[in-house]
Each structure stands twice: as C-alpha cells, then as structure tokens.
Design an enzyme around this catalytic site. Sequence first.
Site, PDB file in Angstrom:
ATOM      1  N   ARG A 109       8.698  16.456  37.439  1.00 18.29           N
ATOM      2  CA  ARG A 109       7.989  15.669  38.458  1.00 18.29           C
ATOM      3  C   ARG A 109       8.431  16.133  39.838  1.00 18.29           C
ATOM      4  NH1 ARG A 109      10.630  10.099  38.705  1.00 18.29           N
ATOM      5  NH2 ARG A 109      11.434  10.798  40.701  1.00 18.29           N
TER       6      ARG A 109
ATOM      7  N   HIS B 113       9.042   8.930  42.133  1.00 19.14           N
ATOM      8  CA  HIS B 113       8.383   8.249  41.015  1.00 19.14           C
ATOM      9  C   HIS B 113       7.019   7.712  41.461  1.00 19.14           C
ATOM     10  CE1 HIS B 113       7.637   5.622  37.646  1.00 19.14           C
ATOM     11  NE2 HIS B 113       7.482   4.628  38.500  1.00 19.14           N
TER      12      HIS B 113
ATOM     13  N   TYR C 192      18.313  10.068  44.770  1.00 23.42           N
ATOM     14  CA  TYR C 192      18.999  10.102  43.471  1.00 23.42           C
ATOM     15  C   TYR C 192      18.889  11.452  42.757  1.00 23.42           C
ATOM     16  CZ  TYR C 192      14.156   8.883  42.118  1.00 23.42           C
ATOM     17  OH  TYR C 192      12.795   8.857  41.985  1.00 23.42           O
TER      18      TYR C 192
HETATM   19  C1  LIG Z   1       8.753  -2.463  30.205  1.00 17.94           C
HETATM   20  C2  LIG Z   1       8.881  -1.929  31.595  1.00 17.94           C
HETATM   21  N1  LIG Z   1      10.098  -1.733  32.126  1.00 17.94           N
HETATM   22  C3  LIG Z   1      10.221  -1.213  33.373  1.00 17.94           C
HETATM   23  C4  LIG Z   1       9.108  -0.909  34.108  1.00 17.94           C
HETATM   24  C5  LIG Z   1       9.244  -0.281  35.489  1.00 17.94           C
HETATM   25  N2  LIG Z   1       8.908   1.126  35.378  1.00 17.94           N
HETATM   26  C6  LIG Z   1       7.682   1.587  35.706  1.00 17.94           C
HETATM   27  S1  LIG Z   1       7.524   3.226  35.416  1.00 17.94           S
HETATM   28  C7  LIG Z   1       9.129   3.333  34.887  1.00 17.94           C
HETATM   29  C8  LIG Z   1       9.723   4.644  34.469  1.00 17.94           C
HETATM   30  C9  LIG Z   1       8.919   5.325  33.454  1.00 17.94           C
HETATM   31  O1  LIG Z   1       9.494   6.573  33.209  1.00 17.94           O
HETATM   32  P1  LIG Z   1       8.846   7.569  32.199  1.00 17.94           P
HETATM   33  O2  LIG Z   1       8.416   6.846  30.977  1.00 17.94           O
HETATM   34  O3  LIG Z   1       9.780   8.699  32.025  1.00 17.94           O
HETATM   35  O4  LIG Z   1       7.509   8.043  32.927  1.00 17.94           O
HETATM   36  P2  LIG Z   1       7.338   8.755  34.344  1.00 17.94           P
HETATM   37  O5  LIG Z   1       7.256   7.646  35.360  1.00 17.94           O
HETATM   38  O6  LIG Z   1       8.492   9.653  34.562  1.00 17.94           O
HETATM   39  O7  LIG Z   1       6.061   9.478  34.249  1.00 17.94           O
HETATM   40  C10 LIG Z   1       9.752   2.097  34.909  1.00 17.94           C
HETATM   41  C11 LIG Z   1      11.155   1.860  34.495  1.00 17.94           C
HETATM   42  C12 LIG Z   1       7.851  -1.151  33.524  1.00 17.94           C
HETATM   43  N3  LIG Z   1       6.714  -0.859  34.163  1.00 17.94           N
HETATM   44  N4  LIG Z   1       7.758  -1.635  32.273  1.00 17.94           N
END
Ligand SMILES: Cc1ncc(C[n+]2csc(CCOP(=O)(O)OP(=O)(O)O)c2C)c(N)n1
Length: 373
Positions: free
Chosen positions: A270, A274, A283
Amino acid sequence: MTEKTLDYIKPFTDEPIRFIGSEGEPLLDFKPEDIGLSEEDLKTLYYYMKLTRAFDRKGMFLTRSGKALFYVEVAGQEAATVASGYAIPENDWIFPAHREHGVLIVRGYPLVELFAQIMGRMEVNKARQMPVHWGMRKLRIITISSPVGNQLPQAVGIGMAINYLKRDEAIIAYVGDGGSSTGDFHTALTFASVFKTPTIIFVQNNQWAISVPTKRQYGSKNIAIKAIAYGIDGYYIDGNDFLAVYATTKLAFEKAHNKEPVLIEAMTYRYGSHSTADQADRYRDIKELEYWQKTWDPIKRAKLYLQRIGIWNEKWERELDEQIEDELNKAIDEAEKRPEPGPETTFEDVYAQMPWHIKEEMEELLKEINEGA
Ligand SMILES: Cc1ncc(C[n+]2csc(CCOP(=O)(O)OP(=O)(O)O)c2C)c(N)n1
C-alpha cells in the site's frame, strides 16, 4: 491455459508465483496467449491499471479539497485488483473489501457513480453508505461491509445457496492481511471446505493493517499456507505481477466452478496511508515505501514487459494519459452536477409500497424542513 503454464501455478510454493521480474523481464517460458491473454487484453489491462491509479489521485484530491468526504487509496495495488478483476467471469459474484477499486472499474462500474458516491451525491445507493463502500446489484458487486472480514462468511453463504440451487456460478471475496486474522476468515474457510462452495478468497496482503505490520498479524510462513488446514489449495502469488495475478485468478475460477474453494494470497504494498484519516509516515518507514515503489511497482513492471514484447510506445502512453484525464474529469463534472439525495430518500426502499404511517412521518419532516424548523 496450456499444460506448461498450469505447471507454473502450483499451490503452497515457498516463493510467490511470478511470471515477470521487477524490470518486466519474463522469468518463465510462456507467451501471453498461454494464459489466455491477447495483445489487446494486455493493453486493456495496462489501461485499467493506469486508470485506477489516476482515479486514486482524483479521489485524494477531491477529499483534500473538501468535495469528497473520505477516501481509501489503492495506489500500489493496481495489478492485484485490476488483473484479478479481469479474470472474473461476467455472471459470477464479487464481495469486495475496501481496497478493490480496480476490480470495480474493470467490472464496468461507471466512474461517475464511483465519484458521486464519495461526494455524497445521488448515486445507485442514494449515498447511504460510507464513502468508498460501493456496491452495484446489477454488476453482482455486493456492497462493501465496513467490519473487516464480514464479507467472507457472506460470500461462502452465497456459495452454499448456489450449490443448493444447482447453479453454475462462483464468488470471489476479497480481504486484507488484517482481515485474515479475524474469526470470520476461519468461519468462512471452514464452511467453504466442508460444504465445497464455489468460493475464492483473495487476500490482498499489502503488509499493513492500518499501523499493524504483518509480522504482528500471523506467525505462519504466509497466509496462503493456512489453506492446508482447511484441505483446500492456497496460492502464494506476486500481487504486483499482473500476469501472475490474472493467471492464478483465472485458474481459481475454473476450480471454484468445479466446487473447489481456493485461497489466494497476493503480495503487494500500500503506497498511501490507510485512508484519509491517518498518516502512514507516523508508523511506517519511508524507506520501505521507496523500495516497493522503485522495485516492484506493478504499472512500471507491466510497462516494461509490454515494451519488451513490442506493444508499448511513448505516443500511445501519452494518448492513454490524455484519454484517462479526460474520462475522469468528465465523470467528476457530471458527479458534481448531481444533487445530494433529499431527506425524503431516507424513507424510501424499506417497503415496496410506502405505508401510510411512514408517509405521514416523511411529510411531517419535509414540512418542518421547509418551514426552517
Ligand atoms: C471488525 C473491525 N475491526 C476494526 C475495524 C477498523 N479497521 C478498518 S480497516 C482496518 C484494517 C484492515 O486491514 P487489512 O485487512 O489488512 O486491509 P487494508 O486496509 O490493508 O486493505 C481496520 C482495523 C473495522 N472496520 N472492523
């Protein structure tokens, strides 16, 4: 796909499956036709990857200039999203996570609809969802769920329904590396393997879940290897190699249609934060980002490959850039002209015919708004 090519796409490899190297050099003995891609397909894939990156810049710009409300960048992950999207058969189902813009674009999600959604303008779902949580019924794209991992058991459930109805359809559900640590990931794979659902779980491993790196995400060698425990195939692939992504996803659909669930882990990176709500340099080491951009950029690699096989030139690149800029600007202009959904829309779509008491409530609200209450 030819026998020889199939031989390159094996589950549980130690190294990611890779057709081209960081300079676009072929690493295997193959021709694009061997994986079902014509010259025209290659050019189309390149165009879509560039369009997705340019779309991303516009999405960020619109958010930073206050016209869009929130945005999630996909830059760096164009091959994983575009090339997997290109391999999805027309009648099959898509459960995206929040970073699959390329999949949606390839599927034919109109750009104006994508922009209108993030700008809170009238669009197919009446701007009811959080920005970037797109979905379009007629394209069989299920609206994105915010809770991470949520879409996986849903996708497997659709797979069970497909089996029950004896239909020849399959599903691809996307998730991030962070999402692979949820209970839903385990539930989905358990049900998929037990009930032999026509489901592909495609993990975009971009190495970060907001600020959590993969070394704090899983203790196994990688994510694909977890498929062993479920008795299904797990493919570990270079997600920044558009050919490896396309070929593996295509094979996965053949398996899924044959009632063999599949797990794919596409290694990618990425580039941005985020979302527009955080700042990655707080970070993440900038050197890591620079390394991925310089060495493994999916668009650069595709371009060098096209150049090597003689179907890329400067003039075409310039024309593409102009065409893309024009397409995006037109879509944004059109989206901006759309109205915001009126308050009355919050009362719609719950009942096929609006019952009298809901109608009464709606009229009361509209009256109050009109009177400036
Ligand atoms: C159950 C839940 N916990 C926390 C969040 C907050 N949150 C949104 S995206 C994310 C990280 C997701 O990471 P990843 O699955 O690696 O996908 P990426 O964003 O890197 O594409 C988090 C913790 C959420 N939306 N749902």
